[in-house]
Each structure stands twice: as structure tokens, then as C-alpha cells.
Design an enzyme around this catalytic site. Structure first.
Site, short mmCIF file in Angstrom:
data_model
loop_
_atom_site.label_atom_id
_atom_site.label_comp_id
_atom_site.label_asym_id
_atom_site.label_seq_id
_atom_site.Cartn_x
_atom_site.Cartn_y
_atom_site.Cartn_z
N SER A 124 23.70 29.46 -17.05
CA SER A 124 23.09 30.69 -17.56
C SER A 124 22.48 30.46 -18.92
CB SER A 124 24.18 31.76 -17.65
OG SER A 124 23.76 32.85 -18.44
N TYR A 148 32.08 35.32 -20.91
CA TYR A 148 31.33 34.85 -19.73
C TYR A 148 30.48 33.64 -20.10
CZ TYR A 148 27.38 34.48 -16.55
OH TYR A 148 26.40 33.98 -15.73
N LYS A 152 30.64 29.38 -18.95
CA LYS A 152 29.52 28.55 -18.49
C LYS A 152 29.37 27.32 -19.38
CE LYS A 152 27.97 31.03 -14.99
NZ LYS A 152 28.02 30.54 -13.60
#
Length: 335
Positions: A124, A148, A152
Site C-alpha cells: 500500500s 495498518y 504493510k
């Protein structure tokens, strides 16, 4: 080639499975269906003209993954499975580290155990954190502003460490910008559980009358109209990028590449475009900024063009048209 697709019934996964099947690959989907719907499998088969194999299970179950990889003779993996709501990640960080980081660790261990060393990973643009310069290039410093994004980033580092320790691995890290839209057939699209976390599904639900209004999170950003600017990419363009990455992994390597359009649109731009294609008024009101959101984020996609011979082809109008077509044909998603 038989490809294991984790999270293959989800939004991006389902569109990628269609492209893989249409390109002649055999596909095995692993999904828990916690955040997806089994009906997506039927729709994938309808579009592609043939069905993927499917196994229900959790990527944190290493023995299950080893069994699936061996039984189906998988030669490579595209890894989508994980949790992705920025706000929720701040409320439940351990859940996100468990699903995303531990889940990926178990997948890599299973792949190593059965001798499968070709992986395309769904990363991402959140790994860039607060942009220090724009457009974002792959050599931009990495950081993250929410749990989040940090999951990643941890996974990316894990993959680079793995390749450094064993250069026989073939690894592509794809840094997505903002996937939107749906398949032009209207058979598959984004079907979030509960209140959507992303802009476009909420706009579509407001346009259809399923939701009363859109909250615009922040109108005081240092942007031309005060709302956040993002690089929106059509999900079909994104899916095709995975096939290009898979083709590029013909020899051992580990690379990271942006998948975006290079064009930024504000929240107001997207609202106006959706109003135009749907001929509906999008009721909205301003709300405070959300923690962890950045003002402006858009890609430099030139490395993907050079490395993968890939570039996005669909503009904002097509993104909105295809999203509206999906919403009209599936007012309650896959239910």
C-alpha cells in the site's frame, strides 16, 4: 501455471482472479469469507468462463496452507488476504498485526516448506507515511501514520530480509494507491461489510439511497478546495498490474513498484464526477479530519511502466461509471 490467491474472493482479489483465469492460468482461492462473500466465486466463474478452485481457511494456519499448496501443485502465490481499515487498525492494532503480519509469516513458512518461492504481495502507498515530496517515487523514505500502514511496512521489510537471506525467492511488492470502480459487467465489485471505510462505496450508496449522506473528513487541508487529494486507480487496471508483475518474476529478485495513475483528485472532484455519471445528488457534510490521514498522496507510476510495461488506462469518469453500474445492479452487494 497454478496460482494460489489468498483473499481471492475480496474486492481486488476477485478482479485479479478474473484476469488470471482469462489469461489461461489455473487459480486456487483461499479465503475465510469473513470480509468477502462466497457468491463472488460464482461471479468470477461467470465472467471468466471457468471456475477457480476454492479452499476455505485462515492464512494463519500454516499446516492448512502447506496442504493447499501441495495438493493443488501451486507454483506461485498472490497475497491479498488481510485487514485494511485504517480507522479500525488504530482501535485494534493487535488484531491487525495478527492477521496481516503473523498471517504473512505463516504463508511464507508454508511456501518455504513446499518449495514455492514466487510471490506477488499486496502492499500500500501508506508505507510512504506523510509525503516529504510529490509525486511519490519508490525511493521515497518509508514510514507509516497508522497501524495498518505499519503492518504493510513490517511485511515489506520481512520480504526484503527473506530475499537477502535466500536470493532464490522471486518477490514483487505492489504499492497500491486508491482502488475504485468495478468490473464493467457489474457482476463483481466492492462489497464492504457494514459502514464502508473508503470514499467511493459510500458515495455509491448515498447515490442509490442506501445511505443518507457522505461525511467528508476534513475540508481544511492545504489543497485547492480544502479536501484530501488521492490517486484513484480503477480496480481492473490494478488487477492487470498483478499479471504483469507475475510475468516479470521469471528470475529471482525482490522489487517494489507503485501502481497508481499519477493523477490526484480531491474528494470534491470525485463527488462531482459521480454526480455526473449517476445523475444523482450526493448529499454530504463536512466532518473533522480523521487521525492518520494525509492531505495529498499521488504516485509517480513511471517505474511500473519501465519495469512491468504497465500503466493505468481508465480515468475517473470510467471509475465512477463502473462503480455506479455495480451499485445499480447489486444494491445490497452480493446478498
Amino acid at each position: 501455471m497454478t496460482i494460489l490467491v489468498t483473499g481471492g474472493a475480496g474486492y481486488i482479489g476477485s478482479h485479479t482472479c478474473v484476469e488470471l483465469l482469462q489469461a489461461g492460468h489455473d487459480v486456487v482461492i483461499v479465503d475465510t469469507f469473513d470480509n468477502s462473500h462466497p457468491e463472488a466465486l460464482n461471479r468470477i466463474a461467470e465472467i471468466a468462463g471457468r471456475a477457480p478452485a476454492s479452499e476455505t481457511g485462515d492464512i494463519r494456519d500454516r499446516a492448512f496452507l502447506e496442504d493447499v499448496l501441495r495438493r493443488h501443485g501451486c507454483t506461485s502465490v498472490i497475497h491479498f488476504a488481510g485487514l485494511k481499515a485504517v480507522g479500525e487498525s488504530g482501535e485494534k492494532p493487535l488484531l491487525y498485526y495478527d492477521y496481516n503480519v503473523v498471517g504473512t509469516l505463516r504463508l511464507l513458512q508454508a511456501m518455504q516448506a513446499v518449495g514455492v518461492r514466487k510471490l506477488v504481495f499486496s502492499s500500500s502507498a501508506t508505507v510512504y507515511g506523510e509525503p516529504q515530496r510529490l509525486p511519490l517515487e519508490e525511493d521515497h523514505p518509508l514510514s507509516a501514520t497508522n497501524p495498518y500502514g505499519r503492518t504493510k511496512l513490517v511485511i515489506e521489510e520481512m520480504l526484503r530480509d527473506l530475499h537477502n537471506s535466500d536470493p532464490s525467492w522471486h518477490i514483487a511488492i505492489l504499492r497500491y494507491f486508491n482502488p475504485v470502480g468495478a468490473h464493467e459487467s457489474g457482476l463483481i465489485g466492492e462489497d464492504p461489510k457494514g459502514i464502508p471505510n473508503n470514499l467511493m462505496p459510500i458515495i455509491a450508496q448515498v447515490a442509490s439511497g442506501r445511505r443518507e449522506k457522505l461525511n467528508v473528513w476534513g475540508n481544511d487541508y492545504p489543497t485547492p478546495d480544502g479536501t484530501g487529494i488521492r490517486d484513484y486507480i480503477h480496480v481492473v487496471d490494478l488487477a492487470k498490474g498483478h499479471l504483469k508483475a507475475l510475468d516479470r518474476l521469471d528470475e529471482p529478485q525482490c522489487f517494489a513498484v507503485n501502481l497508481g495513475t499519477g493523477q490526484g483528485y480531491s474528494v470534491r472532484d470525485v463527488i462531482k464526477a459521480f454526480e455526473h455519471v449517476s445523475n444523482r445528488k450526493i448529499d454530504h457534510e463536512m466532518a473533522p479530519r480523521r487521525p492518520g490521514d494525509v492531505a495529498v498522496c499521488y504516485s509517480d507510476p513511471s517505474h511500473a511502466k519501465d519495469l512491468l510495461d504497465w500503466s493505468a488506462t481508465k480515468g475517473l469518469r470510467e471509475m465512477c461509471q463502473d462503480m455506479w453500474n455495480w451499485q445499480v445492479k447489486n444494491p445490497n452487494g452480493y446478498e
